[in-house]
Motif scaffolding. Structure first.
Motif, PDB file in Angstrom:
ATOM      1  N   ALA A 174      -1.102 -11.863  -2.792  1.00 14.97           N
ATOM      2  CA  ALA A 174      -1.729 -10.609  -3.208  1.00 14.97           C
ATOM      3  C   ALA A 174      -0.849  -9.881  -4.215  1.00 14.97           C
ATOM      4  N   VAL A 175       0.447  -9.843  -3.958  1.00 11.04           N
ATOM      5  CA  VAL A 175       1.377  -9.180  -4.882  1.00 11.04           C
ATOM      6  C   VAL A 175       1.438  -9.932  -6.208  1.00 11.04           C
ATOM      7  N   TYR A 176       1.563 -11.250  -6.152  1.00  6.56           N
ATOM      8  CA  TYR A 176       1.622 -12.051  -7.378  1.00  6.56           C
ATOM      9  C   TYR A 176       0.336 -11.924  -8.189  1.00  6.56           C
ATOM     10  N   SER A 177      -0.795 -11.934  -7.500  1.00  4.02           N
ATOM     11  CA  SER A 177      -2.076 -11.853  -8.199  1.00  4.02           C
ATOM     12  C   SER A 177      -2.227 -10.545  -8.954  1.00  4.02           C
ATOM     13  N   ALA A 178      -1.603  -9.491  -8.450  1.00  3.66           N
ATOM     14  CA  ALA A 178      -1.644  -8.188  -9.123  1.00  3.66           C
ATOM     15  C   ALA A 178      -0.587  -8.074 -10.219  1.00  3.66           C
ATOM     16  N   GLY A 179       0.195  -9.140 -10.409  1.00  2.22           N
ATOM     17  CA  GLY A 179       1.201  -9.137 -11.466  1.00  2.22           C
ATOM     18  C   GLY A 179       2.587  -8.734 -11.024  1.00  2.22           C
ATOM     19  N   GLY A 180       2.799  -8.630  -9.701  1.00  2.00           N
ATOM     20  CA  GLY A 180       4.099  -8.199  -9.201  1.00  2.00           C
ATOM     21  C   GLY A 180       4.957  -9.340  -8.705  1.00  2.00           C
ATOM     22  N   THR A 181       6.162  -9.000  -8.286  1.00  2.00           N
ATOM     23  CA  THR A 181       7.083  -9.947  -7.676  1.00  2.00           C
ATOM     24  C   THR A 181       7.726  -9.278  -6.462  1.00  2.00           C
ATOM     25  N   ILE A 182       8.472 -10.033  -5.698  1.00  2.27           N
ATOM     26  CA  ILE A 182       9.111  -9.511  -4.484  1.00  2.27           C
ATOM     27  C   ILE A 182      10.624  -9.510  -4.625  1.00  2.27           C
ATOM     28  N   LEU A 183      11.171 -10.630  -5.079  1.00  3.69           N
ATOM     29  CA  LEU A 183      12.614 -10.739  -5.295  1.00  3.69           C
ATOM     30  C   LEU A 183      12.872 -11.404  -6.634  1.00  3.69           C
ATOM     31  N   GLY A 184      14.047 -11.168  -7.188  1.00  5.40           N
ATOM     32  CA  GLY A 184      14.468 -11.821  -8.417  1.00  5.40           C
ATOM     33  C   GLY A 184      15.894 -12.304  -8.304  1.00  5.40           C
ATOM     34  N   ASP A 185      16.321 -13.081  -9.288  1.00  9.03           N
ATOM     35  CA  ASP A 185      17.716 -13.545  -9.357  1.00  9.03           C
ATOM     36  C   ASP A 185      18.156 -14.228  -8.070  1.00  9.03           C
ATOM     37  N   GLU A 186      17.346 -15.214  -7.633  1.00  7.61           N
ATOM     38  CA  GLU A 186      17.673 -16.005  -6.432  1.00  7.61           C
ATOM     39  C   GLU A 186      17.875 -15.114  -5.205  1.00  7.61           C
ATOM     40  N   GLY A 187      17.142 -14.013  -5.131  1.00  9.66           N
ATOM     41  CA  GLY A 187      17.190 -13.138  -3.965  1.00  9.66           C
ATOM     42  C   GLY A 187      18.174 -12.006  -4.059  1.00  9.66           C
ATOM     43  N   GLU A 188      18.919 -11.911  -5.156  1.00 11.04           N
ATOM     44  CA  GLU A 188      19.926 -10.852  -5.280  1.00 11.04           C
ATOM     45  C   GLU A 188      19.329  -9.512  -5.704  1.00 11.04           C
ATOM     46  N   ARG A 189      18.123  -9.541  -6.267  1.00  8.47           N
ATOM     47  CA  ARG A 189      17.520  -8.302  -6.766  1.00  8.47           C
ATOM     48  C   ARG A 189      16.161  -8.112  -6.107  1.00  8.47           C
ATOM     49  N   VAL A 190      15.905  -6.911  -5.592  1.00  5.55           N
ATOM     50  CA  VAL A 190      14.619  -6.579  -4.967  1.00  5.55           C
ATOM     51  C   VAL A 190      13.708  -5.982  -6.038  1.00  5.55           C
ATOM     52  N   THR A 191      12.530  -6.576  -6.216  1.00  5.78           N
ATOM     53  CA  THR A 191      11.613  -6.163  -7.287  1.00  5.78           C
ATOM     54  C   THR A 191      10.262  -5.701  -6.767  1.00  5.78           C
ATOM     55  N   VAL A 192      10.138  -5.555  -5.458  1.00  7.37           N
ATOM     56  CA  VAL A 192       8.822  -5.326  -4.856  1.00  7.37           C
ATOM     57  C   VAL A 192       8.310  -3.902  -5.016  1.00  7.37           C
ATOM     58  N   ASN A 193       9.182  -2.939  -5.304  1.00  4.22           N
ATOM     59  CA  ASN A 193       8.747  -1.541  -5.374  1.00  4.22           C
ATOM     60  C   ASN A 193       8.019  -1.289  -6.690  1.00  4.22           C
ATOM     61  N   SER A 194       6.750  -1.665  -6.722  1.00  5.47           N
ATOM     62  CA  SER A 194       5.970  -1.608  -7.959  1.00  5.47           C
ATOM     63  C   SER A 194       4.521  -1.258  -7.666  1.00  5.47           C
ATOM     64  N   GLU A 195       3.834  -0.845  -8.701  1.00  2.11           N
ATOM     65  CA  GLU A 195       2.410  -0.554  -8.566  1.00  2.11           C
ATOM     66  C   GLU A 195       1.637  -1.812  -8.206  1.00  2.11           C
ATOM     67  N   ALA A 196       2.079  -2.959  -8.753  1.00  2.00           N
ATOM     68  CA  ALA A 196       1.402  -4.222  -8.446  1.00  2.00           C
ATOM     69  C   ALA A 196       1.491  -4.540  -6.957  1.00  2.00           C
ATOM     70  N   ALA A 197       2.654  -4.322  -6.354  1.00  2.00           N
ATOM     71  CA  ALA A 197       2.792  -4.578  -4.918  1.00  2.00           C
ATOM     72  C   ALA A 197       1.931  -3.628  -4.109  1.00  2.00           C
ATOM     73  N   ARG A 198       1.875  -2.382  -4.517  1.00  2.00           N
ATOM     74  CA  ARG A 198       1.011  -1.413  -3.809  1.00  2.00           C
ATOM     75  C   ARG A 198      -0.451  -1.829  -3.931  1.00  2.00           C
ATOM     76  N   GLU A 199      -0.836  -2.328  -5.095  1.00  2.00           N
ATOM     77  CA  GLU A 199      -2.219  -2.771  -5.287  1.00  2.00           C
ATOM     78  C   GLU A 199      -2.517  -4.000  -4.428  1.00  2.00           C
ATOM     79  N   GLY A 200      -1.595  -4.964  -4.396  1.00  2.00           N
ATOM     80  CA  GLY A 200      -1.823  -6.182  -3.635  1.00  2.00           C
ATOM     81  C   GLY A 200      -1.902  -5.937  -2.141  1.00  2.00           C
ATOM     82  N   ILE A 201      -0.941  -5.198  -1.607  1.00  4.13           N
ATOM     83  CA  ILE A 201      -0.964  -4.899  -0.174  1.00  4.13           C
ATOM     84  C   ILE A 201      -2.134  -3.980   0.154  1.00  4.13           C
ATOM     85  N   GLY A 202      -2.458  -3.104  -0.785  1.00  2.40           N
ATOM     86  CA  GLY A 202      -3.620  -2.234  -0.596  1.00  2.40           C
ATOM     87  C   GLY A 202      -4.915  -3.012  -0.501  1.00  2.40           C
ATOM     88  N   PHE A 203      -5.038  -4.097  -1.249  1.00  6.78           N
ATOM     89  CA  PHE A 203      -6.225  -4.955  -1.182  1.00  6.78           C
ATOM     90  C   PHE A 203      -6.413  -5.496   0.231  1.00  6.78           C
TER      91      PHE A 203
END
Length: 423
Positions: free
Chosen positions: A207-236
């Motif tokens: 759901a998050v990916y489909s909305a254009g978002g991501t969850i983690l980056g840099d092999e897990g060192e960076r958290v990227t989930v705090n985004s409008e795309a994640a809110r849209e995906g989980i909201g769906f």
């Protein structure tokens, strides 16, 4: 590893307990044994019975390197626990070569449990490109793709044909048809795998990916989930339960329960792996001949699936390295990969098989599956993937049950994932 079934049963998990491999691919010798010798292969449930005959072919032609098949529990969590317990022992242990779920590659590599593999020894150019990324960590190849998978949207084509509408390509179309057409035919609207386990992590990530978002980056060192795309995906997902087009009973579904609900004729739409298509097309299915499959929808068009499947990796303390490499090459060869599909109903990693007219006649979903795999992305890469998955499951569950708004869930998800990544 139930995500193969991922198509055998949510995912056939093959943990190959082989004796050995080194990064060069040359015979090892020394403390951990010679390059060739008998092998042990463990699997978390060969439910279709294809693996024994496949290994018989190897054993007939490699009498000095015979493989003994050992089955681990059918649960992915239990399989993971047995593997990691064995690997933490630090010596050779039982498990020399492991067929690990694709999401575990980073964890096992970062812990030093599996050895880097030489890219030149395996036919990586013959695989569907996205699957190779699941086998890498920090720029190195740590496993060889064996089985892939991608989620599909299964639908009742008889119902949509009567209504004169095409299968949904967007979330809005899916919601509208699930809300209006499903009740008209006495069906529930849409389901996925929403019990708090790995399947919910997969559905949430999609759901998050489909909305254009991501969850983690840099092999897990960076958290990227705090985004409008994640809110849209989980909201769906949360909106579906709140509005009723996702039935509350789906909050208890894993792969099998959701597949059975669709197969018994209770659902208009189902997100599942391709094995569900095969099962629902069988003679005992109430919807045989009445189903179709399309890529998962997204906000504005086709969405993105999470890659499922498993990779073959080799214990860093393995004992018979050349035999291990040779078996890995055998299991990813064209002939064996064809049997993975035709006998095991599991999606192969070899790209050419998806264009084979004979196979397409037997497995009509192959072109759609190929499209979905090529557009798919791995689950969040992290050395602490098991903890990442538990966090995602817990937070998304609270959003879907109405205990937390999607916005609050995303903020909490970012906080808890940050705590995991900094351990």
């Amino acid at each position: 590893m139930r995500w193969i079934h991922a198509a055998g049963r949510g995912l056939l998990v093959l943990a190959v307990v082989l004796t050995g491999y080194v990064a060069s691919g040359a015979p090892a010798g020394g403390a951990h044994g010679t390059g060739r010798g008998p092998l042990t292969l463990a699997t978390a449930g060969d439910l279709t019975g294809y693996l024994g005959p496949l290994l018989d072919g190897w054993n007939r032609t490699h009498p000095g390197e015979k493989v003994t098949l050992v089955e681990l529990p059918d649960s992915a969590d239990e399989t993971h626990a047995q593997m990691t317990t064995d690997l933490r022992d630090g010596d050779r242990g039982r498990f020399d070569v492991l067929n690990i779920d694709v999401a575990w590659t980073s964890e096992f590599a970062a812990a030093g449990w599996i050895s880097p593999l030489p890219r030149t020894r395996f036919p990586l150019d013959s695989f569907l490109p996205p699957v190779v990324d699941t086998a890498t960590y920090d720029g190195e190849l740590y496993a060889v793709p064996y089985v892939t998978n991608a989620g599909l949207l299964l639908y009742r084509k008889d119902v949509l044909a009567k209504e004169g509408v095409p299968p949904p390509r967007t979330w809005a179309e899916l919601e509208e048809q699930a809300k209006t057409l499903a009740p008209k035919y006495g069906l529930d609207g849409y389901a996925g795998q929403f019990l708090p386990y790995e399947g919910l992590t997969v559905n949430a990530a999609e759901a998050v990916y489909s909305a254009g978002g991501t969850i983690l980056g840099d092999e897990g060192e960076r958290v990227t989930v705090n985004s409008e795309a994640a809110r849209e995906g989980i909201g769906f997902l949360a909106r579906g339960v709140r509005e009723g087009w996702i039935p509350k009973k789906a909050l208890s579904y894993k792969e099998e329960e959701s597949k059975q609900a669709f197969q018994d004729g209770h659902l208009l739409f189902l997100r599942n792996w391709p094995y569900a298509y095969v099962s629902a097309s069988g003679k005992d299915s109430a919807v045989a001949g009445k189903i179709g499959a399309v890529p998962l929808p997204g906000p504005d068009g086709p969405g993105a699936s999470v890659l499922g499947g498993s990779n073959l990796a080799v214990n860093s303390h393995a004992g018979h390295p050349d035999s291990a490499a040779r078996l890995l090459a055998y299991l990813t060869g064209e002939r064996a990969q064809r049997q993975v599909l035709t006998k095991g109903a599991l999606p192969p990693v070899r790209a050419s098989l998806y264009d084979d007219p004979e196979l397409i006649r037997r497995f009509p979903y192959l072109p759609t599956l190929r499209e979905s795999v090529l557009a798919a992305a791995p689950r969040p890469k992290s050395p602490h993937y098991d903890q990442v998955s538990l966090v995602v499951q817990a937070v998304v569950r609270d959003a879907m049950t109405g205990h937390e708004t999607p916005a609050a869930a995303v903020r909490r998800l970012a906080r808890e994932l940050a705590a995991v990544s900094h351990r």
